[in-house]
Design a protein around this motif. Structure first.
Motif, PDB file in Angstrom:
ATOM      1  N   ALA A   1      12.828  61.234  18.416  1.00  0.00           N
ATOM      2  CA  ALA A   1      12.017  60.048  18.698  1.00  0.00           C
ATOM      3  C   ALA A   1      10.972  60.323  19.773  1.00  0.00           C
ATOM      4  O   ALA A   1       9.881  59.751  19.767  1.00  0.00           O
ATOM      5  CB  ALA A   1      12.925  58.898  19.122  1.00  0.00           C
TER       6      ALA A   1
ATOM      7  N   TRP B   1      26.187  57.502  24.566  1.00  0.00           N
ATOM      8  CA  TRP B   1      25.180  58.470  24.134  1.00  0.00           C
ATOM      9  C   TRP B   1      25.436  59.914  24.548  1.00  0.00           C
ATOM     10  O   TRP B   1      25.089  60.843  23.859  1.00  0.00           O
ATOM     11  CB  TRP B   1      23.794  58.057  24.654  1.00  0.00           C
TER      12      TRP B   1
ATOM     13  N   ARG C   1      25.244  53.060  16.307  1.00  0.00           N
ATOM     14  CA  ARG C   1      24.140  53.035  17.255  1.00  0.00           C
ATOM     15  C   ARG C   1      24.615  52.369  18.551  1.00  0.00           C
ATOM     16  O   ARG C   1      25.636  51.679  18.592  1.00  0.00           O
ATOM     17  CB  ARG C   1      22.958  52.241  16.695  1.00  0.00           C
TER      18      ARG C   1
ATOM     19  N   ASN D   1      17.660  62.772  16.073  1.00  0.00           N
ATOM     20  CA  ASN D   1      18.416  62.007  17.060  1.00  0.00           C
ATOM     21  C   ASN D   1      17.466  61.095  17.819  1.00  0.00           C
ATOM     22  O   ASN D   1      16.250  61.232  17.746  1.00  0.00           O
ATOM     23  CB  ASN D   1      19.179  62.932  18.012  1.00  0.00           C
ATOM     24  N   GLU D   2      18.052  60.169  18.546  1.00  0.00           N
ATOM     25  CA  GLU D   2      17.267  59.123  19.187  1.00  0.00           C
ATOM     26  C   GLU D   2      16.513  59.602  20.423  1.00  0.00           C
ATOM     27  O   GLU D   2      15.672  58.881  20.939  1.00  0.00           O
ATOM     28  CB  GLU D   2      18.170  57.953  19.580  1.00  0.00           C
TER      29      GLU D   2
ATOM     30  N   PHE E   1      18.246  58.048  13.935  1.00  0.00           N
ATOM     31  CA  PHE E   1      19.486  57.791  14.642  1.00  0.00           C
ATOM     32  C   PHE E   1      20.136  59.139  14.933  1.00  0.00           C
ATOM     33  O   PHE E   1      19.626  60.192  14.544  1.00  0.00           O
ATOM     34  CB  PHE E   1      20.411  56.866  13.841  1.00  0.00           C
ATOM     35  N   ASN E   2      21.250  59.101  15.622  1.00  0.00           N
ATOM     36  CA  ASN E   2      21.854  60.326  16.122  1.00  0.00           C
ATOM     37  C   ASN E   2      22.690  61.013  15.051  1.00  0.00           C
ATOM     38  O   ASN E   2      23.930  60.994  15.092  1.00  0.00           O
ATOM     39  CB  ASN E   2      22.708  60.013  17.352  1.00  0.00           C
TER      40      ASN E   2
END
Length: 846
Positions: free
Chosen positions: A125, A15, A179, A120-121, A138-139
């Motif tokens: 989020a 990440w 992911r 992005n996560e 998602f990123n």
């Protein structure tokens, strides 16, 4: 602490490479300026591009709902997340040269894409936002890096790729981002999906292996309103996709994104120590600083986090600045022949050194926080600082404009631009750190940093280019042009109105029927200008080859339509009251050439105008109003393998032309009379010429003179009548034929009545100006345009009419009847109020 560090390291392999690009507010500002600088212009609703797309109606793309392509397809919704970003930039820059359009305008939808491309996560989020089409975020930011020297995107290490290059993320349908858990995520807002959205918005079809496949609206509804909502959803998806694409180009103007420099500010071992390690890279000073300048704020926070979660609000160092507005203008819009060239025209050290893409320019021209002097990752600017100039600033100021004691030394160099071929000298590229003189005295390598002087220099050169390159990409997307003109006949379509309103015809279903025009003829050529890429001298033709052509007719309905034309609107009020609620389209079923032969697919559209004939199995309703003709091409355009090009032209509403057999009337002087009126009036009989028409025995008209005559002659259009011809057969007086034409509004179509019978008073070409029943969306405010109501001749309504009146005095008379003459002629009765069928009728068939 050790265990925590190990845990963080484990997750960071997957990440910690992430980082948002320019702050969302900065992207919004640059995108608004880019749209304004592009062919969309300050007011997209009145631009030539939007006119070509047929989106001049202000409600064409407004609204919250659009369509995502992720399977299963579903509607997505504009959110307050994007709206709040746009609102803050709009309010902060009120009264400046930066104008942020309405949230739901065309540019508004492009700005929404520019915001959501940074999903992005962690950050997206955290505030509770999901992807607008309902999938988990998602990123996407992993696809925002492009190092053109090594031809890689974001990496977790020297060998490990974390995401595709921004070039690939924008254009490659196979590009994906993994992911931490689960499958890879594809980009459903790349250039290919933008084109697919455009095609579906235009045609409500998709291309199957056997041709066009009609789309069923996602929610299953098949009403006209549902279908129109679907078309608008795809338009908004296309504009949103443009926003995602320009975001990616803009990121190439951030040195950290062009030099693989992670800058998330996450997983920092000791955030309070600037020398401590941040596994996700230190928080980006340039992005936070540019954010403050975007919203004209005099301070910002530079905050970092020990974990993978962003730091809480109000945490981090507060930095005061003067915050001058970013420079958005000052660089001309470049042109390139591929999407990828906007990013880079070449990779590797040699090609990067002369590259004209934005990533080329940024990578070789500027240092970043993590790749400053003494970092050997890149050859340019010089990693040793060798060859750079030294600028000493006495009594330097901090970002807030406060003078700081001592002196500051900057390293300056020349930044080359191979688009303009105008190098910029003495650019402040780096700065010596505070303790560098002592390090040098001790024989150590000096430490270098970037400060306001450097970031302001980057802003001056990079922000205008980010705007201009974004504008250039928008222009490239919309570069395709078709030239559509009427055929040699001068009419797009002609039908025998008897087939729709004659004695044996079924009544028109004004609300739901498709009884009307079935053939459209036009001339078409590829009018796309060649592209001479910026910085070069070689023009690249934008050839249209191997494609598919379809014709599309957009229209509303006159719900008050009746077959005797009594329901045609006479004014704007009547037009609005009878106009259907939603626009509809019909799409052609096949295309033929000028000789009537079926055009095989794939086909080419040349730069020389050719005649095409579009045939519609689902006809264009006879009661269509507010009609627009579109020709859509899908296929190769230059180097783009699957482009979509459209041209929209205004078309008249059905313009009715009538020829009446009024040979039961005789013209003498400026008046018309029945045969009995002439016989009963000596003064009229005295005007009859030749006098041989008078029976010398009775003093009355001879039984064989000036009697009603049958008519039998050709009606042709334009200069090649064989391709549009009707044979008139009016065997009796008090009968008529009526044509319905679709022609350019305001232009004349010449109807040639090739009369061979000498007894009739009209034998000339009749100029027919296209009838207009539509809304002018370019007016401010938009206004309805209704030409005069259909005049009546002998009780029959028509846009233009000709009556065959017997010439009783052998003198030349005006071709057309005056209102007084027309009023003197008795109305038709009974079945004669219906038009007769032409004895033969052709349009589009030799």
């Amino acid at each position: 602490m050790k265990l925590i560090t190990i845990a963080v390291l484990t997750v960071c392999v997957s990440w910690c490479g992430t980082a948002q690009s320019f702050d969302l507010h900065t992207h919004v500002a640059m995108t608004a300026k880019a749209a304004e600088k592009s062919a969309l212009g300050v007011n997209p609703a009145s631009s030539a591009v939007i006119s070509r797309l047929g989106l001049t109606s202000p409600d064409a793309v407004f609204g919250r709902r659009y369509i995502g392509f992720a399977l299963p397809q579903k509607y997505g919704f504009a959110t307050n997340y994007e709206g709040d970003v746009m609102l803050r930039v709009r309010k902060a820059n009120s009264g400046t040269t930066l104008s942020i359009p309405d949230d739901f305008s065309i540019t508004g939808w492009i700005m929404r894409g520019a915001v959501r491309e940074d999903d992005n996560e962690v950050e997206t989020a955290r505030i509770g936002e999901v992807d607008p089409v309902g999938a988990p975020v998602f990123n996407r930011v992993f696809g925002h890096f492009f190092d053109p020297v090594n031809n890689v995107g974001l990496r977790t290490s020297a060998a490990g790729a974390r995401g595709p290059t921004a070039q690939d993320w924008a254009t490659d349908p196979a590009a994906s981002i993994p992911r931490v858990f689960g499958s890879n995520d594809k980009n459903y807002f790349n250039s290919g999906y933008g084109r697919e959205a455009m095609w579906r918005a235009l045609t409500l079809t998709t291309l199957g292996t056997d041709g066009l496949v009609a789309l069923t609206p996602i929610d299953g509804a098949t009403t006209v309103i549902a279908k129109e909502s679907e078309r608008r959803g795809y338009w908004k998806s296309m504009f949103r996709t443009l926003g995602d694409l320009v975001h990616l180009v803009q990121d190439m103007a951030q040195p950290q994104h062009a030099r693989d420099d992670r800058h998330s500010g996450l997983a920092c071992v000791n955030p309070d120590n600037p020398d401590a390690t941040c596994l996700g890279g230190h928080a980006s000073f340039i992005e936070n600083y540019f954010y403050a300048r975007t919203v004209l704020d005099t301070r910002f926070r530079l905050a970092e986090s020990r974990s993978l979660s962003p730091p809480p609000p109000n945490v981090g160092k507060v930095i005061d600045i003067t915050s001058p507005q970013l420079p958005y203008d000052g660089y001309d819009v470049p042109k390139f022949a591929t999407y990828r060239d906007f990013f880079a025209t070449g990779t590797g050290n040699l090609n990067n050194d002369s590259g004209r893409g934005l990533a080329n320019y940024t990578n070789r021209g500027f240092y970043s926080a993590g790749t400053n002097i003494n970092n050997t990752s890149y050859l340019s600017p010089p990693p040793s600082g060798g060859g750079l100039g030294v600028e000493t600033i006495l009594a330097p100021m901090d970002g807030a404009g406060v003078t700081v004691g001592g002196a500051m030394r900057l390293r300056t160099g020349t930044v080359s631009d191979f688009v303009t071929n105008i190098p910029v000298p003495n650019v402040r590229l780096s700065a010596e750190g505070f303790w560098d003189q002592f390090l040098e005295n001790n024989g150590n390598q000096p430490r270098f940093t970037l400060n306001y002087y450097n970031y302001d220099a980057q802003a001056d050169l990079l922000i205008p280019r980010a705007v201009a390159y974004s504008a250039g990409l928008i222009d490239y997307f919309f570069r395709g042009q078709l030239d559509v003109t009427p055929p040699d006949e001068g009419v797009y379509s002609v039908i025998d109105h008897s087939d729709r309103s004659g004695a044996t015809a079924m009544s028109t279903d004004a609300a739901n029927g498709f009884k009307g025009f079935k053939t459209f003829r036009l001339k078409l050529r590829n009018a796309t200008p060649d592209i001479t890429p910026s910085g070069t001298t070689t023009a690249i033709p934008q050839t249209m080859s191997g494609g598919k052509l379809v014709g599309v007719l957009k229209f509303y309905r006159n719900l008050a339509h009746t077959d005797d034309l009594a329901g045609e609107p006479a004014n704007a009020t009547a037009y609005r009251m009878s106009r259907s609620a939603a626009e509809e389209i019909v799409v052609s079923s096949r295309v033929k050439d000028s000789a009537g032969g079926l055009i095989p697919e794939p086909t080419n559209v040349t730069t020389t105008a050719q005649t095409y004939q579009f045939e519609f199995d689902q006809e264009i309703p006879i009661n269509a109003i507010d009609i627009k003709l579109q020709v859509v091409y899908r296929g190769a355009l230059g180097s783009e393998a699957d482009a979509v090009v459209v041209e929209t032209v205004d078309v008249s509403e059905p313009s009715y032309v009538t020829y009446l057999n009024s040979s039961d009337y005789i013209q003498l002087g400026n008046n018309v009379y029945t045969r009995s009126q002439v016989n009963e009036t000596p003064a009229l009989l005295s005007q009859v010429r030749p006098t041989t028409f008078i029976d010398s025995m009775t003093g009355q008209l001879k039984n064989t003179s000036l009697v009603p005559i049958p008519l039998n002659f050709d009606v042709t259009f334009g200069s090649i009548g064989n391709n549009a011809k009707a044979v008139v057969a009016l065997p009796f007086d008090k009968t008529y034929h009526r044509l319905a034409l679709l022609i350019p509004p305001g232009g004349n179509a010449f109807v040639d009545w090739a009369l061979t019978n000498s007894g009739c008073g009209y034998n000339a070409k009749l100029p027919v100006t296209g009838r207009v029943v539509q809304t002018n969306y370019n007016a401010n405010p938009a206004g309805d345009v209704i030409t005069s109501p259909l005049p009546t001749t002998r009780g029959t309504r028509s846009w233009a009419s000709v009556s065959c009146i017997l010439n009783g005095d052998n003198l030349p008379h005006p071709d057309l009847l005056t209102e007084t003459q027309n009023a003197a002629i008795a109305l038709l009765q009974g079945d004669n109020l219906k038009p007769l069928k032409f004895s033969s009728f052709t349009f589009g068939t030799p």
